[in-house]
Scaffold this motif. Structure first.
Motif, PDB file in Angstrom:
ATOM      1  N   GLN A  88     -19.861   3.102 -17.889  1.00  0.00           N
ATOM      2  CA  GLN A  88     -18.420   2.954 -18.093  1.00  0.00           C
ATOM      3  C   GLN A  88     -17.753   2.371 -16.849  1.00  0.00           C
ATOM      4  O   GLN A  88     -18.036   2.785 -15.723  1.00  0.00           O
ATOM      5  CB  GLN A  88     -17.801   4.309 -18.427  1.00  0.00           C
ATOM      6  N   VAL A  89     -16.874   1.399 -17.069  1.00  0.00           N
ATOM      7  CA  VAL A  89     -16.137   0.789 -15.955  1.00  0.00           C
ATOM      8  C   VAL A  89     -14.984   1.715 -15.559  1.00  0.00           C
ATOM      9  O   VAL A  89     -14.148   2.046 -16.397  1.00  0.00           O
ATOM     10  CB  VAL A  89     -15.582  -0.596 -16.341  1.00  0.00           C
ATOM     11  N   PRO A  90     -14.935   2.161 -14.305  1.00  0.00           N
ATOM     12  CA  PRO A  90     -13.878   3.100 -13.905  1.00  0.00           C
ATOM     13  C   PRO A  90     -12.506   2.441 -13.876  1.00  0.00           C
ATOM     14  O   PRO A  90     -12.323   1.385 -13.278  1.00  0.00           O
ATOM     15  CB  PRO A  90     -14.311   3.533 -12.498  1.00  0.00           C
ATOM     16  N   GLN A  91     -11.553   3.065 -14.552  1.00  0.00           N
ATOM     17  CA  GLN A  91     -10.172   2.596 -14.500  1.00  0.00           C
ATOM     18  C   GLN A  91      -9.416   3.214 -13.332  1.00  0.00           C
ATOM     19  O   GLN A  91      -8.367   2.720 -12.935  1.00  0.00           O
ATOM     20  CB  GLN A  91      -9.458   2.949 -15.821  1.00  0.00           C
ATOM     21  N   LYS A  92      -9.968   4.303 -12.814  1.00  0.00           N
ATOM     22  CA  LYS A  92      -9.360   4.995 -11.686  1.00  0.00           C
ATOM     23  C   LYS A  92     -10.479   5.419 -10.747  1.00  0.00           C
ATOM     24  O   LYS A  92     -11.509   5.924 -11.199  1.00  0.00           O
ATOM     25  CB  LYS A  92      -8.567   6.211 -12.172  1.00  0.00           C
ATOM     26  N   ILE A  93     -10.293   5.205  -9.461  1.00  0.00           N
ATOM     27  CA  ILE A  93     -11.306   5.549  -8.470  1.00  0.00           C
ATOM     28  C   ILE A  93     -10.925   6.861  -7.788  1.00  0.00           C
ATOM     29  O   ILE A  93      -9.827   6.991  -7.244  1.00  0.00           O
ATOM     30  CB  ILE A  93     -11.454   4.424  -7.431  1.00  0.00           C
ATOM     31  N   PHE A  94     -11.845   7.827  -7.835  1.00  0.00           N
ATOM     32  CA  PHE A  94     -11.608   9.140  -7.236  1.00  0.00           C
ATOM     33  C   PHE A  94     -12.172   9.156  -5.818  1.00  0.00           C
ATOM     34  O   PHE A  94     -13.310   8.740  -5.597  1.00  0.00           O
ATOM     35  CB  PHE A  94     -12.252  10.240  -8.073  1.00  0.00           C
ATOM     36  N   TRP A 142      -2.597 -13.832  -4.320  1.00  0.00           N
ATOM     37  CA  TRP A 142      -3.722 -13.179  -3.659  1.00  0.00           C
ATOM     38  C   TRP A 142      -3.739 -11.700  -4.001  1.00  0.00           C
ATOM     39  O   TRP A 142      -2.700 -11.042  -4.036  1.00  0.00           O
ATOM     40  CB  TRP A 142      -3.587 -13.355  -2.146  1.00  0.00           C
ATOM     41  N   LYS A 143      -4.944 -11.195  -4.264  1.00  0.00           N
ATOM     42  CA  LYS A 143      -5.106  -9.768  -4.524  1.00  0.00           C
ATOM     43  C   LYS A 143      -6.464  -9.330  -3.993  1.00  0.00           C
ATOM     44  O   LYS A 143      -7.491  -9.854  -4.412  1.00  0.00           O
ATOM     45  CB  LYS A 143      -5.019  -9.473  -6.027  1.00  0.00           C
ATOM     46  N   PRO A 144      -6.485  -8.384  -3.065  1.00  0.00           N
ATOM     47  CA  PRO A 144      -7.765  -7.882  -2.549  1.00  0.00           C
ATOM     48  C   PRO A 144      -8.448  -7.018  -3.604  1.00  0.00           C
ATOM     49  O   PRO A 144      -7.807  -6.538  -4.551  1.00  0.00           O
ATOM     50  CB  PRO A 144      -7.342  -7.054  -1.340  1.00  0.00           C
ATOM     51  N   LEU A 179      -2.830   1.323  -5.077  1.00  0.00           N
ATOM     52  CA  LEU A 179      -3.021   0.488  -3.891  1.00  0.00           C
ATOM     53  C   LEU A 179      -3.354  -0.918  -4.356  1.00  0.00           C
ATOM     54  O   LEU A 179      -4.366  -1.129  -5.033  1.00  0.00           O
ATOM     55  CB  LEU A 179      -4.162   1.010  -3.019  1.00  0.00           C
ATOM     56  N   ALA A 180      -2.498  -1.869  -4.027  1.00  0.00           N
ATOM     57  CA  ALA A 180      -2.738  -3.268  -4.391  1.00  0.00           C
ATOM     58  C   ALA A 180      -3.047  -3.399  -5.880  1.00  0.00           C
ATOM     59  O   ALA A 180      -3.995  -4.072  -6.288  1.00  0.00           O
ATOM     60  CB  ALA A 180      -3.868  -3.850  -3.554  1.00  0.00           C
ATOM     61  N   GLU A 181      -2.249  -2.712  -6.701  1.00  0.00           N
ATOM     62  CA  GLU A 181      -2.339  -2.759  -8.158  1.00  0.00           C
ATOM     63  C   GLU A 181      -3.619  -2.129  -8.700  1.00  0.00           C
ATOM     64  O   GLU A 181      -4.028  -2.382  -9.837  1.00  0.00           O
ATOM     65  CB  GLU A 181      -2.217  -4.207  -8.668  1.00  0.00           C
ATOM     66  N   ASN A 182      -4.271  -1.289  -7.905  1.00  0.00           N
ATOM     67  CA  ASN A 182      -5.455  -0.548  -8.334  1.00  0.00           C
ATOM     68  C   ASN A 182      -5.134   0.941  -8.325  1.00  0.00           C
ATOM     69  O   ASN A 182      -4.421   1.422  -7.448  1.00  0.00           O
ATOM     70  CB  ASN A 182      -6.635  -0.831  -7.399  1.00  0.00           C
ATOM     71  N   LEU A 186       0.819  -1.210   0.000  1.00  0.00           N
ATOM     72  CA  LEU A 186       0.000   0.000   0.000  1.00  0.00           C
ATOM     73  C   LEU A 186       0.854   1.262   0.000  1.00  0.00           C
ATOM     74  O   LEU A 186       0.474   2.272  -0.561  1.00  0.00           O
ATOM     75  CB  LEU A 186      -0.948   0.007   1.196  1.00  0.00           C
ATOM     76  N   GLN A 187       1.978   1.198   0.659  1.00  0.00           N
ATOM     77  CA  GLN A 187       2.969   2.253   0.586  1.00  0.00           C
ATOM     78  C   GLN A 187       4.284   1.666   1.093  1.00  0.00           C
ATOM     79  O   GLN A 187       4.330   0.523   1.551  1.00  0.00           O
ATOM     80  CB  GLN A 187       2.567   3.480   1.414  1.00  0.00           C
TER      81      GLN A 187
END
Length: 288
Positions: free
Chosen positions: A116-122, A81-83, A134-137, A64-65
């Protein structure tokens, strides 16, 4: 000196995941720092660094950091594993002790304004700003005062017993106008706004958002638009007057061509009739 044979590595792996399972206390995941592992497993800092680096490369844990890792409460079959993006977000915000809520495309999709599927979460929050993985997101954090957070819809991850905070239905429409330069949502967001009227609650909620979470530009645009389509926005205009703003504001970002509406200091550069062409008024129970 650390031995590099497979037995030693396997032993370190087992001890680490056993520690994670104990710390998780039947939860699906747990956050661990390098310092915690160094202390609990009686390893040297360099050993822990190599341990985390190897497991991260193998996809068995997530970072995460720097120095902060997310581990499964119980290692799944196949070891990798990936959350979910939301599980990682919840864990990180809890670690930062941050107040937060999701806005933008993910909220638009939740409330049915976009497919639309979000590629980035704001994420609005009161702690950090900027892009972060964060965790490849992919996330984009927008730091605001705590007072600018509110009007949320809670969505439960039932299998995880966790809660995600999204901007509410009405707040999401407001966010689309407030953050139009970030999301590219004007004039479309005015179509969304018109579609929820003449719902009295909707009008009250939008005005509340303007007076509690907005700025001069957003207040002027929304007040001008609502008044033009026939709604009484006297409370909103009173609030706008209190700002004593004289700056001229484009109704829709773009060309600075059009008459000036002196009441709201709006440059009328886009025909409202064109917005109303695309309005579909839903059943009242759909706009909640």
């Amino acid at each position: 000196m650390e031995k590099i044979g497979s037995i030693n590595r396997n032993d370190q792996d087992y001890r680490l995941f056993a520690l994670a399972e104990r710390m998780a206390q039947n939860k699906s995941s747990v956050l661990m720092t390098q310092e915690e592992v160094t202390k609990n497993l009686n390893l040297q800092p360099q050993q822990v660094f190599r341990l985390f680096s190897r497991l991260l490369a193998q996809g068995r844990i997530q970072q995460l950091q720097r120095g902060l890792y997310m581990l499964p409460g119980r290692l799944p079959p196949g070891k990798q594993w990936k959350p979910s993006a939301y599980e990682a977000l919840i864990a990180y915000m809890k670690y930062l002790k941050s107040y937060w809520q999701i806005t933008g495309l993910a909220a638009f999709a939740l409330h049915g304004f976009s497919t639309q599927v979000p590629q980035k979460i704001f994420v609005y929050n009161d702690t950090i700003s900027g892009e972060k993985e964060l965790a490849e997101n992919q996330f984009y954090f927008i730091k605001v005062y705590k007072s600018r957070l509110g009007n949320v819809k809670k969505v439960n991850l039932l299998e995880k017993n966790q809660c995600i905070f999204f901007s509410s239905y009405y707040r999401t429409i407001f966010d689309a106008i407030l953050e139009c330069s970030r999301f590219g949502t004007l004039p479309e967001a005015f179509t969304w706004l018109a579609s929820i009227l003449p719902n009295k609650k909707a009008l009250e909620e939008i005005i509340y958002c303007c007076t509690h979470y907005g700025n001069i530009t957003t207040t002027a645009r929304i007040g001008y638009f609502l008044e033009k389509i026939g709604y009484n926005v006297a409370p909103l205009y009173k609030y706008f007057q209190s700002t004593n703003s004289k700056a001229q504001i484009l109704f829709i970002p773009g060309q600075k061509i059009g008459q000036i509406n002196k009441k709201w200091n709006i440059i009328e550069n886009f025909p409202i009739s064109k917005i109303l062409e695309n309005v579909e008024v839903p059943d009242e129970d759909e706009s909640q």
